[in-house]
Motif scaffolding. Structure first.
Motif, PDB file in Angstrom:
ATOM      1  N   GLU A   1       0.820  -1.214   0.000  1.00 59.24           N
ATOM      2  CA  GLU A   1       0.000   0.000   0.000  1.00 59.24           C
ATOM      3  C   GLU A   1       0.854   1.264   0.000  1.00 59.24           C
ATOM      4  O   GLU A   1       0.570   2.218  -0.729  1.00 59.24           O
ATOM      5  CB  GLU A   1      -0.913  -0.024   1.228  1.00 59.24           C
ATOM      6  N   ILE A   2       1.920   1.271   0.795  1.00 61.13           N
ATOM      7  CA  ILE A   2       2.750   2.475   0.885  1.00 61.13           C
ATOM      8  C   ILE A   2       3.555   2.680  -0.391  1.00 61.13           C
ATOM      9  O   ILE A   2       3.835   3.820  -0.794  1.00 61.13           O
ATOM     10  CB  ILE A   2       3.669   2.415   2.130  1.00 61.13           C
ATOM     11  N   ASN A   3       3.923   1.577  -1.067  1.00 62.33           N
ATOM     12  CA  ASN A   3       4.604   1.716  -2.352  1.00 62.33           C
ATOM     13  C   ASN A   3       3.667   2.270  -3.416  1.00 62.33           C
ATOM     14  O   ASN A   3       4.075   3.091  -4.243  1.00 62.33           O
ATOM     15  CB  ASN A   3       5.156   0.353  -2.804  1.00 62.33           C
ATOM     16  N   SER A   4       2.418   1.830  -3.400  1.00 58.51           N
ATOM     17  CA  SER A   4       1.442   2.391  -4.344  1.00 58.51           C
ATOM     18  C   SER A   4       1.194   3.858  -4.043  1.00 58.51           C
ATOM     19  O   SER A   4       0.976   4.660  -4.955  1.00 58.51           O
ATOM     20  CB  SER A   4       0.131   1.606  -4.289  1.00 58.51           C
ATOM     21  N   LYS A   5       1.254   4.213  -2.756  1.00 61.36           N
ATOM     22  CA  LYS A   5       1.096   5.624  -2.380  1.00 61.36           C
ATOM     23  C   LYS A   5       2.260   6.454  -2.907  1.00 61.36           C
ATOM     24  O   LYS A   5       2.078   7.620  -3.318  1.00 61.36           O
ATOM     25  CB  LYS A   5       1.007   5.739  -0.850  1.00 61.36           C
ATOM     26  N   SER A   6       3.448   5.876  -2.935  1.00 61.18           N
ATOM     27  CA  SER A   6       4.608   6.583  -3.485  1.00 61.18           C
ATOM     28  C   SER A   6       4.399   6.886  -4.965  1.00 61.18           C
ATOM     29  O   SER A   6       4.759   7.970  -5.446  1.00 61.18           O
ATOM     30  CB  SER A   6       5.872   5.742  -3.300  1.00 61.18           C
ATOM     31  N   ILE A   7       3.813   5.929  -5.702  1.00 58.73           N
ATOM     32  CA  ILE A   7       3.540   6.155  -7.119  1.00 58.73           C
ATOM     33  C   ILE A   7       2.510   7.269  -7.296  1.00 58.73           C
ATOM     34  O   ILE A   7       2.662   8.150  -8.160  1.00 58.73           O
ATOM     35  CB  ILE A   7       3.065   4.845  -7.776  1.00 58.73           C
ATOM     36  N   GLN A   8       1.466   7.252  -6.471  1.00 53.69           N
ATOM     37  CA  GLN A   8       0.449   8.304  -6.552  1.00 53.69           C
ATOM     38  C   GLN A   8       1.050   9.671  -6.242  1.00 53.69           C
ATOM     39  O   GLN A   8       0.749  10.669  -6.915  1.00 53.69           O
ATOM     40  CB  GLN A   8      -0.693   7.997  -5.586  1.00 53.69           C
ATOM     41  N   THR A   9       1.904   9.729  -5.225  1.00 54.18           N
ATOM     42  CA  THR A   9       2.531  10.997  -4.846  1.00 54.18           C
ATOM     43  C   THR A   9       3.437  11.510  -5.960  1.00 54.18           C
ATOM     44  O   THR A   9       3.429  12.706  -6.291  1.00 54.18           O
ATOM     45  CB  THR A   9       3.340  10.812  -3.550  1.00 54.18           C
ATOM     46  N   THR A  10       4.218  10.623  -6.556  1.00 53.70           N
ATOM     47  CA  THR A  10       5.086  11.028  -7.665  1.00 53.70           C
ATOM     48  C   THR A  10       4.266  11.530  -8.843  1.00 53.70           C
ATOM     49  O   THR A  10       4.616  12.526  -9.489  1.00 53.70           O
ATOM     50  CB  THR A  10       5.960   9.839  -8.099  1.00 53.70           C
ATOM     51  N   ASP A  11       3.157  10.846  -9.126  1.00 55.58           N
ATOM     52  CA  ASP A  11       2.279  11.271 -10.213  1.00 55.58           C
ATOM     53  C   ASP A  11       1.717  12.672  -9.960  1.00 55.58           C
ATOM     54  O   ASP A  11       1.663  13.510 -10.873  1.00 55.58           O
ATOM     55  CB  ASP A  11       1.142  10.267 -10.376  1.00 55.58           C
ATOM     56  N   GLU A  12       1.320  12.942  -8.728  1.00 51.73           N
ATOM     57  CA  GLU A  12       0.794  14.261  -8.385  1.00 51.73           C
ATOM     58  C   GLU A  12       1.876  15.331  -8.505  1.00 51.73           C
ATOM     59  O   GLU A  12       1.608  16.450  -8.978  1.00 51.73           O
ATOM     60  CB  GLU A  12       0.225  14.242  -6.972  1.00 51.73           C
ATOM     61  N   MET A  13       3.101  15.006  -8.091  1.00 53.40           N
ATOM     62  CA  MET A  13       4.206  15.965  -8.195  1.00 53.40           C
ATOM     63  C   MET A  13       4.525  16.266  -9.662  1.00 53.40           C
ATOM     64  O   MET A  13       4.763  17.428 -10.032  1.00 53.40           O
ATOM     65  CB  MET A  13       5.437  15.426  -7.474  1.00 53.40           C
ATOM     66  N   MET A  14       4.506  15.219 -10.516  1.00 54.46           N
ATOM     67  CA  MET A  14       4.758  15.440 -11.937  1.00 54.46           C
ATOM     68  C   MET A  14       3.633  16.261 -12.573  1.00 54.46           C
ATOM     69  O   MET A  14       3.882  17.108 -13.444  1.00 54.46           O
ATOM     70  CB  MET A  14       4.897  14.077 -12.657  1.00 54.46           C
ATOM     71  N   GLN A  15       2.423  16.042 -12.125  1.00 57.04           N
ATOM     72  CA  GLN A  15       1.290  16.829 -12.645  1.00 57.04           C
ATOM     73  C   GLN A  15       1.433  18.299 -12.253  1.00 57.04           C
ATOM     74  O   GLN A  15       1.175  19.193 -13.082  1.00 57.04           O
ATOM     75  CB  GLN A  15      -0.024  16.271 -12.085  1.00 57.04           C
TER      76      GLN A  15
END
Length: 265
Positions: A244-258
């Motif tokens: 779950e925390i690794n998937s959260k890292s992907i979501q956070t990176t996606d938001e930062m790139m956006q």
């Protein structure tokens, strides 16, 4: 920022394998002589941005480096003994301690098992001790154990010696079960049906002589799985949270790139 995406993805892949292994342990909680597995991980290569640079005890004392995630490297079996369960069946035997029974497959290959739920199978009119699949149980002489018609009181002592009472009422020796050990049991390859086969990593099989036996053969018992349900459930929760925390890292990176893409001058 792309590095974090691939790093988190490697973590998710690793935890998926972890969950697969835990699920297999739980699925085999009632499998005779099953040995639980665990996944071992190692970190991947690092990108070193700046290295230590000490000159006359001055300069940078630490590296500046960033990792690239995690990688599963092995699944290790825990060969700790399961609890012996009494069955009162004279054909059921368990090894209390280390060692394996030797089994001959139909294609004349040797396999090894700790599953002692033996059966009597009829082959060419003879009753032969086999596994549930009909594979022959081997003796120390690489022979089979034949129980002649009319024999009763089949007995297996703690050293693996098999005897029975013949029609004349006399005790007759039928052979000694082969008890095999290995320099490195962790190198054994699971072959399904509670069987293992050797690899180069196991070393040569070692036949354990009767006078060197440290284990005991228990008649009327079967070795249960060594899986502890509570322990596996805790591991499952930990793996789930890590996933779950690794998937959260992907979501956070996606938001930062956006956010970076939406910047306006």
């Amino acid at each position: 920022m792309n590095r974090s995406l691939w790093t988190a993805a490697s973590g998710m892949r690793g935890q998926q394998l972890n969950i697969d292994t835990i699920s297999n342990n739980l699925a085999n909680v009632n499998t005779t002589s099953y040995k639980k597995q665990r996944v071992e991980f190692k970190d991947l290569l690092y990108s070193t941005i700046k290295r230590t640079n000490l000159n006359d005890n001055q300069g940078r004392p630490v590296n500046l480096e960033v990792g690239h995630g995690v990688m599963p490297v092995a699944t290790t079996k825990d060969f700790a003994n399961g609890s012996p369960v009494e069955t009162q069946n004279p054909l059921d035997v368990a090894i209390d301690g280390g060692g394996f029974f030797a089994v001959a497959t139909p294609n004349e290959e040797i396999r090894f098992t700790r599953d002692g739920s033996f059966k009597l199978s009829v082959d060419d009119g003879e009753r032969i001790l086999t596994t549930s699949e009909g594979y022959y149980i081997l003796t120390e002489d690489e022979d089979v154990i034949t129980v002649e018609e009319g024999m009763t009181d089949l007995n297996v002592d703690q050293l693996g010696n098999v005897t029975a009472r013949n029609e004349d009422g006399e005790i007759e020796e039928l052979g000694r079960l082969a008890i095999i050990d290995f320099p490195n049991p962790q190198g054994l390859l699971s072959d399904g049906s509670n069987l293992y086969k050797t690899t180069e990593a196991t070393g040569e099989p070692i036949f354990v002589e009767a006078d060197q036996m440290k284990s005991k053969v228990l008649q009327g018992y079967l070795e249960s799985s060594n899986v502890q349900i509570v322990e596996e459930m805790v591991k499952m929760i930990t793996a789930q949270r890590a996933y779950e925390i690794n998937s959260k890292s992907i979501q956070t990176t996606d938001e930062m790139m956006q956010q970076a893409n939406n910047l306006k001058r």
